[in-house]
Scaffold this motif. Structure first.
Motif, PDB file in Angstrom:
ATOM      1  N   ARG A 139       0.807  -1.223   0.000  1.00 17.29           N
ATOM      2  CA  ARG A 139       0.000   0.000   0.000  1.00 17.29           C
ATOM      3  C   ARG A 139       0.834   1.265   0.000  1.00 17.29           C
ATOM      4  O   ARG A 139       0.342   2.338  -0.352  1.00 17.29           O
ATOM      5  N   VAL A 140       2.100   1.157   0.422  1.00 19.90           N
ATOM      6  CA  VAL A 140       2.988   2.320   0.437  1.00 19.90           C
ATOM      7  C   VAL A 140       4.338   1.937  -0.149  1.00 19.90           C
ATOM      8  O   VAL A 140       4.742   0.770  -0.126  1.00 19.90           O
ATOM      9  N   SER A 158       1.775   6.791  -1.268  1.00 17.87           N
ATOM     10  CA  SER A 158       0.696   5.836  -1.497  1.00 17.87           C
ATOM     11  C   SER A 158       0.876   5.188  -2.860  1.00 17.87           C
ATOM     12  O   SER A 158       1.185   5.859  -3.847  1.00 17.87           O
ATOM     13  N   THR A 159       0.687   3.865  -2.935  1.00 16.94           N
ATOM     14  CA  THR A 159       0.775   3.174  -4.224  1.00 16.94           C
ATOM     15  C   THR A 159      -0.552   3.245  -4.977  1.00 16.94           C
ATOM     16  O   THR A 159      -0.652   2.737  -6.097  1.00 16.94           O
ATOM     17  N   VAL A 165       2.428  10.371   2.059  1.00 16.75           N
ATOM     18  CA  VAL A 165       1.909   9.935   3.354  1.00 16.75           C
ATOM     19  C   VAL A 165       2.689  10.604   4.482  1.00 16.75           C
ATOM     20  O   VAL A 165       2.116  11.056   5.474  1.00 16.75           O
ATOM     21  N   THR A 181       2.954   0.370   6.531  1.00 13.23           N
ATOM     22  CA  THR A 181       2.178   1.605   6.605  1.00 13.23           C
ATOM     23  C   THR A 181       2.400   2.311   7.932  1.00 13.23           C
ATOM     24  O   THR A 181       2.381   3.548   8.009  1.00 13.23           O
TER      25      THR A 181
END
Length: 344
Positions: A139-140, A158-159, A165, A181
């Motif tokens: 997710r990151v 953020s992907t 972030v 995350t």
């Protein structure tokens, strides 16, 4: 570790790993001393003898299921996706496809490429050299930029849409070991100084020291830390936890460096060099050597992954060809076809 190196792993409770590390410590104390550090002797003479990886003699086994890169192309089972730009790199699998980087006009672009041919650009960055580490959940992604002197700038992105972030600036040279995350584990080893392991909490901006001395691998979800002290000029390894790094499960001084953790975090793959190398060892829960693999007439390509606790995947190249090789115990086989574009 990049996505091709298998950075996304299955989840296991920290208590289970901590118990395994304590068990390894007890087993190590019973078994005796190893190569310059406390720990068990090799499991057997057979495990100590290297199994040769010779691409010209290996039989073809089942296809690998991991995503990897051959030059400009992402390969993942039957999927083939071309990476735009020069200096292509595959960071790993994310929601919607494959996270990649490519350069054009001196600038680096971060993209998600879909298996259906779609492209989603997350950001384009300037001339300065930078590197990326994909978080375990996908997710990151952490973007690391070296500044003036020893300074480092870290940006957590953020992907999904490339939004920022969190950011961190430090006057130290920071090397990311694990990214989630919620937290990022970092190691620093200034010239002539002992260095330290740090944990950055993006939500609060807190940067706290975990322990003095450098480390080479970490896994926050499994609470594993592989420290890399040097003693009398020799590279050593110490397996401990992020939560209590002074409680050492086993120690080994054999000149090898950590390369990858098994899905549970209990087994460790090491190599004779950072990056490529040609000699690899699989170590067990108490630091004992379970297997050893040596590339004949070539070297690794940087791709390393553990399919399970005892099965290793290695990118290998020799004599102008390359393939992903699967090894378990003393048996090795090809997990891809041989081509002139080594897998990375």
């Amino acid at each position: 570790m990049t996505g091709a190196s298998g950075r996304r792993r299955t989840t296991r409770r920290r208590t289970g790993v901590a118990a395994g590390l304590v068990a390894g410590l007890v087993a190590g104390l019973v078994a005796g001393v190893v190569a310059g550090g406390s720990g068990p002797a090799a499991a057997s003479r057979t495990a100590d003898r290297p199994t040769a990886i010779d691409l010209s003699t290996l039989e073809r086994g089942p296809d690998t299921t991991i995503a990897y890169r051959r030059h400009r192309t992402v390969q993942h089972g039957p999927v083939r996706v071309r990476i735009p730009g020069r200096q292509p790199d595959l960071l790993g699998v994310v929601e919607g496809g494959y996270l990649v980087t490519g350069a054009s006009g001196g600038r680096t672009t971060l993209r998600v490429l879909g298996a259906d041919g779609s492209r989603r650009t997350l950001g384009t960055y300037g001339l300065a050299s930078r590197d990326f580490v994909l978080g375990d959940e996908g997710r990151v992604v952490l973007m690391r930029l070296r500044g003036r002197g020893a300074s480092t700038r870290l940006t957590l992105l953020s992907t999904v849409d490339g939004s920022v972030v969190a950011r961190l600036r430090s006057q130290q040279t920071l090397q990311p070991l694990d990214v989630t995350t919620d937290a990022v584990v970092l190691s620093t080893q200034p010239p002539g100084r002992p260095g330290q392991v740090l944990v950055w909490t993006p939500s609060s901006g807190e940067l706290r020291r975990v322990v003095r001395g450098p480390a080479g691998l970490a896994d926050l979800r499994r609470d594993v830390l592989v420290r890399t002290p040097r003693r009398d000029g020799e590279q050593c390894l110490e397996m401990s936890t992020v939560s209590d790094p002074r409680q050492v499960a086993w120690s080994r001084c054999a000149g090898d460096v950590p390369r990858a953790l098994s899905p549970s975090g209990a087994h460790l793959l090491t190599g004779d060099e950072w990056g490529r190398g040609h000699d690899f060892r699989l170590l067990g829960e108490a630091g004992e050597q379970l297997a050893r693999y040596r590339v004949r007439g070539g070297s690794g390509t940087g791709l390393v992954h553990l399919e399970d606790e005892h099965t290793v995947l290695l990118g290998v190249e020799a004599d102008g060809v390359g393939a992903v090789v699967r090894c378990s115990g003393t048996h090795c086989e090809l997990a891809t076809d041989l081509t002139s574009r080594p897998p990375r």
